[in-house]
Design a protein around this motif. Sequence first.
Motif, PDB file in Angstrom:
ATOM      1  N   GLY A 160       4.337  13.665  -4.252  1.00  0.00           N
ATOM      2  CA  GLY A 160       4.892  12.720  -3.299  1.00  0.00           C
ATOM      3  C   GLY A 160       3.929  12.273  -2.209  1.00  0.00           C
ATOM      4  O   GLY A 160       4.298  11.480  -1.346  1.00  0.00           O
ATOM      5  N   ASP A 182       0.815  -1.212   0.000  1.00  0.00           N
ATOM      6  CA  ASP A 182       0.000   0.000   0.000  1.00  0.00           C
ATOM      7  C   ASP A 182       0.848   1.262   0.000  1.00  0.00           C
ATOM      8  O   ASP A 182       0.491   2.266  -0.596  1.00  0.00           O
ATOM      9  CB  ASP A 182      -0.937   0.016   1.208  1.00  0.00           C
ATOM     10  CG  ASP A 182      -2.102  -0.941   1.043  1.00  0.00           C
ATOM     11  OD1 ASP A 182      -2.758  -1.217   2.054  1.00  0.00           O
ATOM     12  OD2 ASP A 182      -2.358  -1.399  -0.087  1.00  0.00           O
ATOM     13  N   GLU A 183       1.992   1.224   0.693  1.00  0.00           N
ATOM     14  CA  GLU A 183       2.842   2.408   0.775  1.00  0.00           C
ATOM     15  C   GLU A 183       3.459   2.772  -0.570  1.00  0.00           C
ATOM     16  O   GLU A 183       3.943   3.876  -0.739  1.00  0.00           O
ATOM     17  CB  GLU A 183       3.929   2.200   1.824  1.00  0.00           C
ATOM     18  CG  GLU A 183       3.394   2.280   3.228  1.00  0.00           C
ATOM     19  CD  GLU A 183       4.453   1.991   4.276  1.00  0.00           C
ATOM     20  OE1 GLU A 183       4.120   2.109   5.455  1.00  0.00           O
ATOM     21  OE2 GLU A 183       5.589   1.647   3.904  1.00  0.00           O
ATOM     22  N   ARG A 184       3.424   1.877  -1.506  1.00  0.00           N
ATOM     23  CA  ARG A 184       3.983   2.165  -2.830  1.00  0.00           C
ATOM     24  C   ARG A 184       3.117   3.127  -3.632  1.00  0.00           C
ATOM     25  O   ARG A 184       3.552   3.650  -4.628  1.00  0.00           O
ATOM     26  CB  ARG A 184       4.170   0.870  -3.609  1.00  0.00           C
ATOM     27  CG  ARG A 184       5.244  -0.005  -3.033  1.00  0.00           C
ATOM     28  CD  ARG A 184       5.442  -1.231  -3.874  1.00  0.00           C
ATOM     29  NE  ARG A 184       6.363  -2.133  -3.213  1.00  0.00           N
ATOM     30  CZ  ARG A 184       6.459  -3.406  -3.464  1.00  0.00           C
ATOM     31  NH1 ARG A 184       5.685  -3.957  -4.376  1.00  0.00           N
ATOM     32  NH2 ARG A 184       7.310  -4.156  -2.830  1.00  0.00           N
ATOM     33  N   GLN A 244       2.108   6.336  -4.375  1.00  0.00           N
ATOM     34  CA  GLN A 244       2.602   7.672  -4.090  1.00  0.00           C
ATOM     35  C   GLN A 244       2.327   8.560  -5.288  1.00  0.00           C
ATOM     36  O   GLN A 244       2.520   8.158  -6.433  1.00  0.00           O
ATOM     37  CB  GLN A 244       4.098   7.603  -3.808  1.00  0.00           C
ATOM     38  CG  GLN A 244       4.704   8.902  -3.401  1.00  0.00           C
ATOM     39  CD  GLN A 244       6.154   8.745  -2.970  1.00  0.00           C
ATOM     40  OE1 GLN A 244       6.675   7.641  -2.896  1.00  0.00           O
ATOM     41  NE2 GLN A 244       6.803   9.840  -2.700  1.00  0.00           N
ATOM     42  N   CYS A 245       1.859   9.759  -5.027  1.00  0.00           N
ATOM     43  CA  CYS A 245       1.587  10.707  -6.095  1.00  0.00           C
ATOM     44  C   CYS A 245       2.898  11.084  -6.774  1.00  0.00           C
ATOM     45  O   CYS A 245       3.859  11.503  -6.111  1.00  0.00           O
ATOM     46  CB  CYS A 245       0.897  11.952  -5.537  1.00  0.00           C
ATOM     47  SG  CYS A 245       0.651  13.223  -6.791  1.00  0.00           S
ATOM     48  N   SER A 246       2.942  10.952  -8.079  1.00  0.00           N
ATOM     49  CA  SER A 246       4.159  11.251  -8.826  1.00  0.00           C
ATOM     50  C   SER A 246       4.411  12.752  -8.932  1.00  0.00           C
ATOM     51  O   SER A 246       5.519  13.175  -9.226  1.00  0.00           O
ATOM     52  CB  SER A 246       4.071  10.646 -10.235  1.00  0.00           C
ATOM     53  OG  SER A 246       2.948  11.179 -10.908  1.00  0.00           O
ATOM     54  N   LYS A 255      -3.193   5.274   0.359  1.00  0.00           N
ATOM     55  CA  LYS A 255      -3.338   3.828   0.470  1.00  0.00           C
ATOM     56  C   LYS A 255      -4.106   3.185  -0.677  1.00  0.00           C
ATOM     57  O   LYS A 255      -3.803   2.089  -1.095  1.00  0.00           O
ATOM     58  CB  LYS A 255      -4.012   3.460   1.795  1.00  0.00           C
ATOM     59  CG  LYS A 255      -3.123   3.675   2.984  1.00  0.00           C
ATOM     60  CD  LYS A 255      -3.774   3.165   4.235  1.00  0.00           C
ATOM     61  CE  LYS A 255      -2.842   3.345   5.424  1.00  0.00           C
ATOM     62  NZ  LYS A 255      -3.425   2.849   6.647  1.00  0.00           N
ATOM     63  N   LEU A 270      -5.972   7.844  -4.956  1.00  0.00           N
ATOM     64  CA  LEU A 270      -4.873   8.480  -5.695  1.00  0.00           C
ATOM     65  C   LEU A 270      -5.386   9.056  -7.013  1.00  0.00           C
ATOM     66  O   LEU A 270      -5.034  10.180  -7.389  1.00  0.00           O
ATOM     67  CB  LEU A 270      -3.744   7.483  -5.955  1.00  0.00           C
ATOM     68  CG  LEU A 270      -2.543   8.013  -6.740  1.00  0.00           C
ATOM     69  CD1 LEU A 270      -1.885   9.190  -6.023  1.00  0.00           C
ATOM     70  CD2 LEU A 270      -1.542   6.897  -6.969  1.00  0.00           C
ATOM     71  N   GLN A 293       1.558  10.197  -0.099  1.00  0.00           N
ATOM     72  CA  GLN A 293       1.340   8.752  -0.054  1.00  0.00           C
ATOM     73  C   GLN A 293      -0.121   8.473   0.265  1.00  0.00           C
ATOM     74  O   GLN A 293      -0.666   9.013   1.225  1.00  0.00           O
ATOM     75  CB  GLN A 293       2.252   8.105   0.982  1.00  0.00           C
ATOM     76  CG  GLN A 293       3.691   8.122   0.554  1.00  0.00           C
ATOM     77  CD  GLN A 293       4.555   7.225   1.407  1.00  0.00           C
ATOM     78  OE1 GLN A 293       4.142   6.731   2.434  1.00  0.00           O
ATOM     79  NE2 GLN A 293       5.774   7.013   0.960  1.00  0.00           N
TER      80      GLN A 293
END
Length: 132
Positions: A47, A38-40, A42-44, A51, A56, A49
């Motif tokens: 940044g 889940d931590e992967r 991430q808004c490009s 879940k 996102l 984060q």
Amino acid sequence: LLIHSDVVRCSYCKKKFLTTEAKENHQKSKRDCRKIFDERLQCSECGLQIKRKSTLNTHMRKVHLKLYQYQCNNCKRLYSSIDCVERHLKAIHKIENPSEENVTFYSREQAKLLNIAELNRIPAPRNKKSTT
């Protein structure tokens, strides 16, 4: 005797295990595979984060793309997700079970044009009081 078809995969990281018990131990370990997975998310752009992938996507549409594809048919206010407009309909217009009749959905292309027009809208001039 184990054969390749007996391999069990972790639903998060796709790692292979010989038994279901080994897979479950992996997922419950200190490293908690699901948490790492889940931590992967991430808004490009900034940044942040997040879940859930759907959250996102909403963040990207609302914050970075300024893309509002949903419109309340009662007051014409624009929203970035169906959840947001449904929450609005319930809270503001007291519609308990919002339906398609209450919301207009715009394609990305339509939304971009509509959003540009909305962001660049010039306020209506105020009526000046007559001095005569």
